[in-house]
Design a protein around this motif. Structure first.
Motif, PDB file in Angstrom:
ATOM      1  N   ASP A 100       0.899  -1.174  -0.018  1.00  9.64           N
ATOM      2  CA  ASP A 100       0.257   0.115  -0.026  1.00  9.64           C
ATOM      3  C   ASP A 100       0.980   1.203   0.071  1.00  9.64           C
ATOM      4  OD1 ASP A 100       0.871   0.316   2.351  1.00  9.64           O
ATOM      5  OD2 ASP A 100      -0.876   0.307   3.439  1.00  9.64           O
ATOM      6  N   SER A 101       0.239   2.343   0.130  1.00  2.66           N
ATOM      7  CA  SER A 101       0.933   3.607   0.108  1.00  2.66           C
ATOM      8  C   SER A 101       2.094   4.000   0.968  1.00  2.66           C
ATOM      9  CB  SER A 101       0.005   4.698   0.063  1.00  2.66           C
ATOM     10  OG  SER A 101      -0.545   4.720   1.237  1.00  2.66           O
ATOM     11  N   SER A 102       1.916   3.199   2.239  1.00  2.00           N
ATOM     12  CA  SER A 102       2.951   3.424   3.274  1.00  2.00           C
ATOM     13  C   SER A 102       4.118   2.631   2.843  1.00  2.00           C
ATOM     14  CB  SER A 102       2.265   2.923   4.579  1.00  2.00           C
ATOM     15  OG  SER A 102       2.039   1.559   4.459  1.00  2.00           O
ATOM     16  N   ILE A 103       4.042   1.704   2.015  1.00  2.00           N
ATOM     17  CA  ILE A 103       5.216   0.601   1.801  1.00  2.00           C
ATOM     18  C   ILE A 103       5.392  -0.102   3.158  1.00  2.00           C
ATOM     19  CG2 ILE A 103       7.233   0.318   0.453  1.00  2.00           C
ATOM     20  CD1 ILE A 103       7.044   2.880  -0.651  1.00  2.00           C
ATOM     21  N   LYS A 104       4.837  -0.306   3.969  1.00  2.00           N
ATOM     22  CA  LYS A 104       4.711  -0.902   5.189  1.00  2.00           C
ATOM     23  C   LYS A 104       3.783  -2.254   5.129  1.00  2.00           C
ATOM     24  CE  LYS A 104       6.139   3.062   8.038  1.00  2.00           C
ATOM     25  NZ  LYS A 104       5.663   4.119   9.213  1.00  2.00           N
ATOM     26  N   ASN A 105       2.743  -2.044   4.551  1.00  2.00           N
ATOM     27  CA  ASN A 105       1.662  -3.195   4.890  1.00  2.00           C
ATOM     28  C   ASN A 105       2.006  -3.749   3.147  1.00  2.00           C
ATOM     29  OD1 ASN A 105       0.340  -2.478   7.209  1.00  2.00           O
ATOM     30  ND2 ASN A 105       0.028  -0.676   6.074  1.00  2.00           N
ATOM     31  N   SER A 106       1.787  -5.264   3.197  1.00  2.00           N
ATOM     32  CA  SER A 106       1.775  -5.783   1.884  1.00  2.00           C
ATOM     33  C   SER A 106       1.058  -6.984   2.111  1.00  2.00           C
ATOM     34  CB  SER A 106       3.653  -6.016   1.899  1.00  2.00           C
ATOM     35  OG  SER A 106       4.039  -6.935   2.751  1.00  2.00           O
ATOM     36  N   VAL A 107       0.935  -7.471   0.819  1.00  2.00           N
ATOM     37  CA  VAL A 107       0.041  -9.036   0.567  1.00  2.00           C
ATOM     38  C   VAL A 107       1.345  -9.598  -0.475  1.00  2.00           C
ATOM     39  CG1 VAL A 107      -1.653 -10.113  -0.375  1.00  2.00           C
ATOM     40  CG2 VAL A 107      -2.119  -8.169   0.965  1.00  2.00           C
ATOM     41  N   THR A 108       1.602 -10.977  -0.285  1.00  2.00           N
ATOM     42  CA  THR A 108       2.286 -11.793  -0.841  1.00  2.00           C
ATOM     43  C   THR A 108       1.554 -12.803  -1.677  1.00  2.00           C
ATOM     44  OG1 THR A 108       4.348 -11.148   0.370  1.00  2.00           O
ATOM     45  CG2 THR A 108       4.486 -13.090  -1.218  1.00  2.00           C
ATOM     46  N   LEU A 109       1.271 -13.065  -2.824  1.00  2.00           N
ATOM     47  CA  LEU A 109       0.783 -13.974  -3.478  1.00  2.00           C
ATOM     48  C   LEU A 109       1.754 -15.007  -3.974  1.00  2.00           C
ATOM     49  CD1 LEU A 109      -1.804 -11.960  -5.458  1.00  2.00           C
ATOM     50  CD2 LEU A 109      -1.903 -12.917  -3.275  1.00  2.00           C
ATOM     51  N   ASN A 110       1.712 -16.219  -3.712  1.00  2.00           N
ATOM     52  CA  ASN A 110       2.645 -17.246  -4.121  1.00  2.00           C
ATOM     53  C   ASN A 110       1.799 -18.188  -5.107  1.00  2.00           C
ATOM     54  OD1 ASN A 110       5.209 -16.540  -2.852  1.00  2.00           O
ATOM     55  ND2 ASN A 110       4.029 -16.718  -1.038  1.00  2.00           N
ATOM     56  N   LYS A 145      -6.491 -15.616  -0.999  1.00  2.00           N
ATOM     57  CA  LYS A 145      -5.254 -15.645  -2.094  1.00  2.00           C
ATOM     58  C   LYS A 145      -5.660 -16.730  -3.070  1.00  2.00           C
ATOM     59  CE  LYS A 145      -1.541 -14.349   1.132  1.00  2.00           C
ATOM     60  NZ  LYS A 145      -0.481 -14.973   1.736  1.00  2.00           N
ATOM     61  N   GLN A 146      -6.159 -17.894  -2.824  1.00  2.00           N
ATOM     62  CA  GLN A 146      -6.316 -18.804  -3.852  1.00  2.00           C
ATOM     63  C   GLN A 146      -7.291 -18.444  -4.899  1.00  2.00           C
ATOM     64  OE1 GLN A 146      -7.430 -22.351  -1.650  1.00  2.00           O
ATOM     65  NE2 GLN A 146      -5.291 -23.107  -1.524  1.00  2.00           N
ATOM     66  N   GLN A 147      -8.387 -17.599  -4.497  1.00  2.00           N
ATOM     67  CA  GLN A 147      -9.364 -17.218  -5.302  1.00  2.00           C
ATOM     68  C   GLN A 147      -8.785 -16.144  -6.354  1.00  2.00           C
ATOM     69  OE1 GLN A 147     -12.410 -18.781  -5.505  1.00  2.00           O
ATOM     70  NE2 GLN A 147     -11.217 -20.245  -4.222  1.00  2.00           N
ATOM     71  N   LEU A 148      -8.087 -15.089  -5.544  1.00  2.00           N
ATOM     72  CA  LEU A 148      -7.583 -14.225  -6.379  1.00  2.00           C
ATOM     73  C   LEU A 148      -6.350 -14.537  -7.307  1.00  2.00           C
ATOM     74  CD1 LEU A 148      -7.555 -10.931  -6.547  1.00  2.00           C
ATOM     75  CD2 LEU A 148      -5.577 -10.923  -4.824  1.00  2.00           C
ATOM     76  N   ILE A 149      -5.677 -15.473  -6.900  1.00  2.00           N
ATOM     77  CA  ILE A 149      -4.712 -15.938  -7.932  1.00  2.00           C
ATOM     78  C   ILE A 149      -5.480 -16.840  -8.927  1.00  2.00           C
ATOM     79  CG2 ILE A 149      -2.910 -17.660  -8.315  1.00  2.00           C
ATOM     80  CD1 ILE A 149      -2.049 -17.196  -5.375  1.00  2.00           C
ATOM     81  N   LYS A 150      -6.489 -17.614  -8.605  1.00  2.00           N
ATOM     82  CA  LYS A 150      -7.345 -18.225  -9.741  1.00  2.00           C
ATOM     83  C   LYS A 150      -7.773 -17.333 -10.723  1.00  2.00           C
ATOM     84  CE  LYS A 150     -11.230 -21.414 -10.187  1.00  2.00           C
ATOM     85  NZ  LYS A 150     -12.278 -22.090  -9.436  1.00  2.00           N
ATOM     86  N   LYS A 151      -8.400 -16.149 -10.390  1.00  2.00           N
ATOM     87  CA  LYS A 151      -8.922 -15.142 -11.264  1.00  2.00           C
ATOM     88  C   LYS A 151      -7.838 -14.691 -12.130  1.00  2.00           C
ATOM     89  CE  LYS A 151     -12.042 -12.721 -13.692  1.00  2.00           C
ATOM     90  NZ  LYS A 151     -12.457 -13.458 -14.775  1.00  2.00           N
ATOM     91  N   ALA A 152      -6.647 -14.359 -11.436  1.00  2.00           N
ATOM     92  CA  ALA A 152      -5.449 -13.684 -12.275  1.00  2.00           C
ATOM     93  C   ALA A 152      -4.958 -14.509 -13.580  1.00  2.00           C
ATOM     94  CB  ALA A 152      -4.665 -13.308 -11.227  1.00  2.00           C
ATOM     95  N   ILE A 153      -4.644 -15.973 -12.944  1.00  2.00           N
ATOM     96  CA  ILE A 153      -4.028 -16.857 -13.883  1.00  2.00           C
ATOM     97  C   ILE A 153      -5.056 -17.561 -14.829  1.00  2.00           C
ATOM     98  CG2 ILE A 153      -2.172 -16.821 -12.448  1.00  2.00           C
ATOM     99  CD1 ILE A 153      -2.918 -19.846 -11.765  1.00  2.00           C
ATOM    100  N   SER A 154      -6.295 -17.200 -14.674  1.00  2.00           N
ATOM    101  CA  SER A 154      -7.317 -18.165 -15.806  1.00  2.00           C
ATOM    102  C   SER A 154      -6.879 -17.827 -17.012  1.00  2.00           C
ATOM    103  CB  SER A 154      -8.556 -17.857 -15.259  1.00  2.00           C
ATOM    104  OG  SER A 154      -8.793 -16.483 -15.502  1.00  2.00           O
TER     105      SER A 154
END
Length: 379
Positions: free
Chosen positions: A79-89, A370-379
């Motif tokens: 996010d904008s603070s560059i402190k909070n993050s999400v990692t998708l593997n 995360k699985q649902q987000l990845i599933k949509k992104a790589i479909s």
């Protein structure tokens, strides 16, 4: 004569989607007349989804092309603070990779090799016209007419074909400009992409190969003006403040290119015997890296309907309506996703910022989400 026309297809547009469409239709036995205004290949880098790559293998592209693709196995989103993050593997979704990076010139060369340089593209006059008779579409050029069962337009976001046949266009201006270039870097990080949703911009860092990354920097008007006035060294310093924890000795190695950001959608993707495919039918924000994949999925769905229904005439309204329904959900969802993400992360409200921080924390801890987000992104 009717059967002869039914087997003829006119393609307008010489980009990657037009070339891939040509390959697919030719493999189905259609006679292709392919017209393009220009076929300038740029030094752009694209992210291909695994499903896109699987389909490209079915087209018979040379093995050396697939060996040249760079894998992305994870993505870190800040996010904008560059402190909070999400990692998708990729491992979170039991997938080998999230995406593959490809250079446009390498992609174009692979297609040429598959065609054995026999694509036979024809120059499209700027003053062409399109007409329709009951069983055929006609491309009228200054000195000749070309007839086919259907004209398929792959001529980009500013499609002249779409303009000629007066399909209604809805355009959303993001009031942003993207700046793209490549960076030489020193880093131990491999096969990981980064995306930073900053206060005045969205920065995507995409690995091409060890020591080289692609930058796509989507900036609001004021920030783009600031960046555009800077020399390379000053831009490198700006980047170091954002990605310096991950990359060292940053050096710009290519010419910087810029392009305005907007989203296009159309009331209908066909009219009479003319069909829009790729960016001429839909154009989205590059933050999701899905523009080219959407175009490839257009071709995949078109191929599936051709194979399943075995229509003698794919210019018929019934065929085109079936194709339009098949593509509507995917295109709408991707447009809504990019529009929504851009709106959320561009808000300056402290309330919205707090919600983003909490939301990212929840997402990062939820394997299912995360699985649902990845599933949509790589479909």
């Amino acid at each position: 004569m009717v059967n002869d026309i039914q087997n003829k297809i006119i393609i307008v547009g010489g980009g990657l989607i037009g070339e891939l469409l040509h390959m697919m239709l030719k493999s189905k036995g259609f006679e292709i007349n392919h017209f393009t205004k220009d076929s300038n290949v740029k030094n752009r880098t694209f992210a291909l989804s695994p499903s896109s790559v699987d389909w490209l293998r079915s087209l018979g592209l040379p093995s050396i092309f697939f060996e040249s693709l760079s894998e992305i196995k994870s993505m870190k989103i800040f996010d904008s603070s560059i402190k909070n993050s999400v990692t998708l593997n990729a491992d979170d979704a039991q997938k080998p990779v999230l995406a593959y990076m490809v250079n446009e010139k390498d992609f174009d060369e692979a297609i040429k090799n598959t065609f054995n340089n026999k694509k036979n593209l024809k120059k499209l006059s700027t003053d062409f016209e399109i007409q329709k008779k009951q069983d055929q579409a006609i491309l009228k050029l200054p000195n000749e007419d070309h007839m086919a069962s259907i004209i398929i337009a792959c001529d980009g976001a500013n499609s002249k074909v779409r303009e000629k046949i007066a399909i209604d266009l809805r355009k959303h201006n993001f009031n942003q400009t993207a700046l793209s270039f490549e960076l030489k870097v020193k880093s131990e990080i491999q096969k990981q992409a980064f995306q930073f949703f900053l206060k005045e911009s969205i920065l995507a860092v995409l690995p091409i190969r060890q020591g080289l990354v692609s930058i796509v920097w989507s900036c609001n008007s004021n920030f783009f003006t600031k960046l555009n006035d800077l020399d390379d060294k000053s831009i490198e310093n700006e980047l170091s403040q954002i990605i310096g924890n991950y990359y060292k000795d940053i050096k710009i190695t290519t010419k910087k290119e810029s392009f305005p950001l907007f989203m296009n959608s159309v009331e209908s993707i066909f009219k009479d015997r003319v069909l829009l495919v790729g960016d001429s039918a839909h154009f989205i924000h590059p933050m999701a890296g899905q523009g080219l994949n959407l175009g490839i999925r257009d071709i995949i769905f078109l191929e599936k309907i051709i194979d399943r229904k075995k229509y003698l005439d794919i210019g018929l309204r019934g065929f085109l309506r079936k194709y339009e329904r098949a593509r509507k959900e995917d295109v709408s969802q991707m447009g809504f996703l990019t529009l929504g993400l851009n709106w959320i992360f561009s808000k300056k409200s402290s309330i919205v910022t707090g919600l983003i921080e909490k939301g990212m924390g929840v997402l990062d801890k939820s394997k299912f989400l995360k699985q649902q987000l990845i599933k949509k992104a790589i479909s």
